[in-house]
Design a protein around this motif. Structure first.
Motif, PDB file in Angstrom:
ATOM      1  N   TYR A  85     -21.925  -0.711 -15.120  1.00  0.00           N
ATOM      2  CA  TYR A  85     -21.252   0.379 -14.413  1.00  0.00           C
ATOM      3  C   TYR A  85     -20.887  -0.055 -12.995  1.00  0.00           C
ATOM      4  O   TYR A  85     -19.740   0.089 -12.555  1.00  0.00           O
ATOM      5  CB  TYR A  85     -22.196   1.585 -14.398  1.00  0.00           C
ATOM      6  N   VAL A  86     -21.858  -0.612 -12.276  1.00  0.00           N
ATOM      7  CA  VAL A  86     -21.623  -1.068 -10.900  1.00  0.00           C
ATOM      8  C   VAL A  86     -20.635  -2.222 -10.887  1.00  0.00           C
ATOM      9  O   VAL A  86     -19.740  -2.278 -10.023  1.00  0.00           O
ATOM     10  CB  VAL A  86     -22.962  -1.446 -10.228  1.00  0.00           C
ATOM     11  N   LEU A  87     -20.750  -3.146 -11.832  1.00  0.00           N
ATOM     12  CA  LEU A  87     -19.800  -4.261 -11.907  1.00  0.00           C
ATOM     13  C   LEU A  87     -18.385  -3.774 -12.197  1.00  0.00           C
ATOM     14  O   LEU A  87     -17.418  -4.319 -11.667  1.00  0.00           O
ATOM     15  CB  LEU A  87     -20.245  -5.271 -12.959  1.00  0.00           C
ATOM     16  N   GLY A  88     -18.249  -2.763 -13.039  1.00  0.00           N
ATOM     17  CA  GLY A  88     -16.930  -2.208 -13.332  1.00  0.00           C
ATOM     18  C   GLY A  88     -16.269  -1.623 -12.095  1.00  0.00           C
ATOM     19  O   GLY A  88     -15.079  -1.852 -11.838  1.00  0.00           O
ATOM     20  N   ILE A  89     -17.034  -0.879 -11.306  1.00  0.00           N
ATOM     21  CA  ILE A  89     -16.501  -0.318 -10.063  1.00  0.00           C
ATOM     22  C   ILE A  89     -16.131  -1.438  -9.096  1.00  0.00           C
ATOM     23  O   ILE A  89     -15.072  -1.412  -8.463  1.00  0.00           O
ATOM     24  CB  ILE A  89     -17.523   0.644  -9.420  1.00  0.00           C
ATOM     25  N   THR A  90     -17.000  -2.432  -8.991  1.00  0.00           N
ATOM     26  CA  THR A  90     -16.761  -3.554  -8.073  1.00  0.00           C
ATOM     27  C   THR A  90     -15.518  -4.335  -8.471  1.00  0.00           C
ATOM     28  O   THR A  90     -14.686  -4.679  -7.616  1.00  0.00           O
ATOM     29  CB  THR A  90     -17.992  -4.481  -8.048  1.00  0.00           C
ATOM     30  N   ILE A  91     -15.363  -4.619  -9.748  1.00  0.00           N
ATOM     31  CA  ILE A  91     -14.185  -5.369 -10.214  1.00  0.00           C
ATOM     32  C   ILE A  91     -12.910  -4.572  -9.969  1.00  0.00           C
ATOM     33  O   ILE A  91     -11.899  -5.118  -9.521  1.00  0.00           O
ATOM     34  CB  ILE A  91     -14.348  -5.754 -11.699  1.00  0.00           C
ATOM     35  N   PHE A  92     -12.947  -3.265 -10.239  1.00  0.00           N
ATOM     36  CA  PHE A  92     -11.782  -2.422  -9.975  1.00  0.00           C
ATOM     37  C   PHE A  92     -11.414  -2.468  -8.494  1.00  0.00           C
ATOM     38  O   PHE A  92     -10.244  -2.582  -8.127  1.00  0.00           O
ATOM     39  CB  PHE A  92     -12.062  -0.980 -10.423  1.00  0.00           C
ATOM     40  N   HIS A  93     -12.427  -2.394  -7.633  1.00  0.00           N
ATOM     41  CA  HIS A  93     -12.182  -2.419  -6.193  1.00  0.00           C
ATOM     42  C   HIS A  93     -11.618  -3.780  -5.752  1.00  0.00           C
ATOM     43  O   HIS A  93     -10.699  -3.830  -4.924  1.00  0.00           O
ATOM     44  CB  HIS A  93     -13.476  -2.104  -5.436  1.00  0.00           C
ATOM     45  N   ILE A  94     -12.142  -4.853  -6.290  1.00  0.00           N
ATOM     46  CA  ILE A  94     -11.645  -6.185  -5.937  1.00  0.00           C
ATOM     47  C   ILE A  94     -10.196  -6.361  -6.388  1.00  0.00           C
ATOM     48  O   ILE A  94      -9.383  -6.960  -5.673  1.00  0.00           O
ATOM     49  CB  ILE A  94     -12.563  -7.275  -6.520  1.00  0.00           C
ATOM     50  N   VAL A  95      -9.861  -5.835  -7.546  1.00  0.00           N
ATOM     51  CA  VAL A  95      -8.470  -5.898  -8.018  1.00  0.00           C
ATOM     52  C   VAL A  95      -7.560  -5.138  -7.052  1.00  0.00           C
ATOM     53  O   VAL A  95      -6.467  -5.602  -6.714  1.00  0.00           O
ATOM     54  CB  VAL A  95      -8.356  -5.349  -9.455  1.00  0.00           C
ATOM     55  N   LEU A  96      -8.020  -3.977  -6.571  1.00  0.00           N
ATOM     56  CA  LEU A  96      -7.216  -3.231  -5.592  1.00  0.00           C
ATOM     57  C   LEU A  96      -7.053  -4.021  -4.292  1.00  0.00           C
ATOM     58  O   LEU A  96      -5.976  -4.020  -3.688  1.00  0.00           O
ATOM     59  CB  LEU A  96      -7.871  -1.887  -5.277  1.00  0.00           C
ATOM     60  N   LEU A  97      -8.121  -4.678  -3.859  1.00  0.00           N
ATOM     61  CA  LEU A  97      -8.039  -5.472  -2.633  1.00  0.00           C
ATOM     62  C   LEU A  97      -7.138  -6.691  -2.796  1.00  0.00           C
ATOM     63  O   LEU A  97      -6.611  -7.215  -1.806  1.00  0.00           O
ATOM     64  CB  LEU A  97      -9.434  -5.925  -2.200  1.00  0.00           C
ATOM     65  N   ALA A  98      -6.940  -7.147  -4.014  1.00  0.00           N
ATOM     66  CA  ALA A  98      -6.096  -8.313  -4.267  1.00  0.00           C
ATOM     67  C   ALA A  98      -4.611  -7.979  -4.183  1.00  0.00           C
ATOM     68  O   ALA A  98      -3.777  -8.881  -4.066  1.00  0.00           O
ATOM     69  CB  ALA A  98      -6.415  -8.909  -5.637  1.00  0.00           C
ATOM     70  N   ILE A  99      -4.284  -6.699  -4.223  1.00  0.00           N
ATOM     71  CA  ILE A  99      -2.879  -6.289  -4.097  1.00  0.00           C
ATOM     72  C   ILE A  99      -2.500  -6.427  -2.620  1.00  0.00           C
ATOM     73  O   ILE A  99      -3.151  -5.840  -1.749  1.00  0.00           O
ATOM     74  CB  ILE A  99      -2.684  -4.840  -4.593  1.00  0.00           C
ATOM     75  N   PRO A 100      -1.462  -7.204  -2.311  1.00  0.00           N
ATOM     76  CA  PRO A 100      -1.169  -7.559  -0.918  1.00  0.00           C
ATOM     77  C   PRO A 100      -0.919  -6.376   0.030  1.00  0.00           C
ATOM     78  O   PRO A 100      -1.320  -6.413   1.171  1.00  0.00           O
ATOM     79  CB  PRO A 100       0.088  -8.429  -1.016  1.00  0.00           C
TER      80      PRO A 100
END
Length: 152
Positions: free
Chosen positions: A25-40
């Motif tokens: 659950y925590v990893l899913g939230i973290t990965i989603f957040h990292i993907v958002l941060l990767a958008i320039p």
């Protein structure tokens, strides 16, 4: 498809207690957040707000809007009138799973406030999102349908 292969009359109520789910659950939230941060063009405060709102919308829909179970259960359909949140731990309040699922939006809200530097616009949106997702989790609202929403 019939449920209960492992002896549970309603597996919909017990899968959240499975081993490793909290980490996933925590990893899913973290990965989603990292993907958002990767958008320039997405700035950090907006990434945190989007993560918080997306998480809370998913919580609201999957835990408080969907009723019944995705399979035919052996309980003769008694749980079809309950939301997924009401089915967790067979309706028992204040279990560790329920505490975790209640604390997760609160911790995410606090992190969002920290990284948005308490900007008033972000705070208002995130706070409303938090209240909307926390009110249905209160023990006083077990089985209660406000304004007839999700009654049937």
């Amino acid at each position: 498809m019939l449920a209960g292969g492992n002896g549970d009359p309603n597996p919909n109520a017990t899968w959240l207690d499975s081993r490793g789910l909290w980490l996933a659950y925590v990893l899913g939230i973290t990965i989603f957040h990292i993907v958002l941060l990767a958008i320039p063009f997405v700035q950090i405060p907006y990434a945190w707000t989007i993560t918080n709102i997306a998480h809370n919308l998913a919580h609201l829909y999957f835990l408080h809007c969907i009723k019944g179970a995705p399979w035919m259960s052996i309980d003769a359909g008694e749980n079809r009138k309950y939301t997924h949140w009401e089915q967790i731990n067979c309706g028992e309040q204040l279990t560790t799973t329920r505490k975790f699922l209640t604390a997760a939006p609160i911790v995410l809200f606090l992190l969002t406030c920290l990284y948005t530097r308490n900007d008033i616009d972000h705070f208002i949106v995130n706070f409303i999102s938090l209240v909307v997702v926390l009110v249905p989790k209160l023990p006083q609202f077990h089985g209660v349908r406000l304004f007839g929403i999700n009654k049937y």
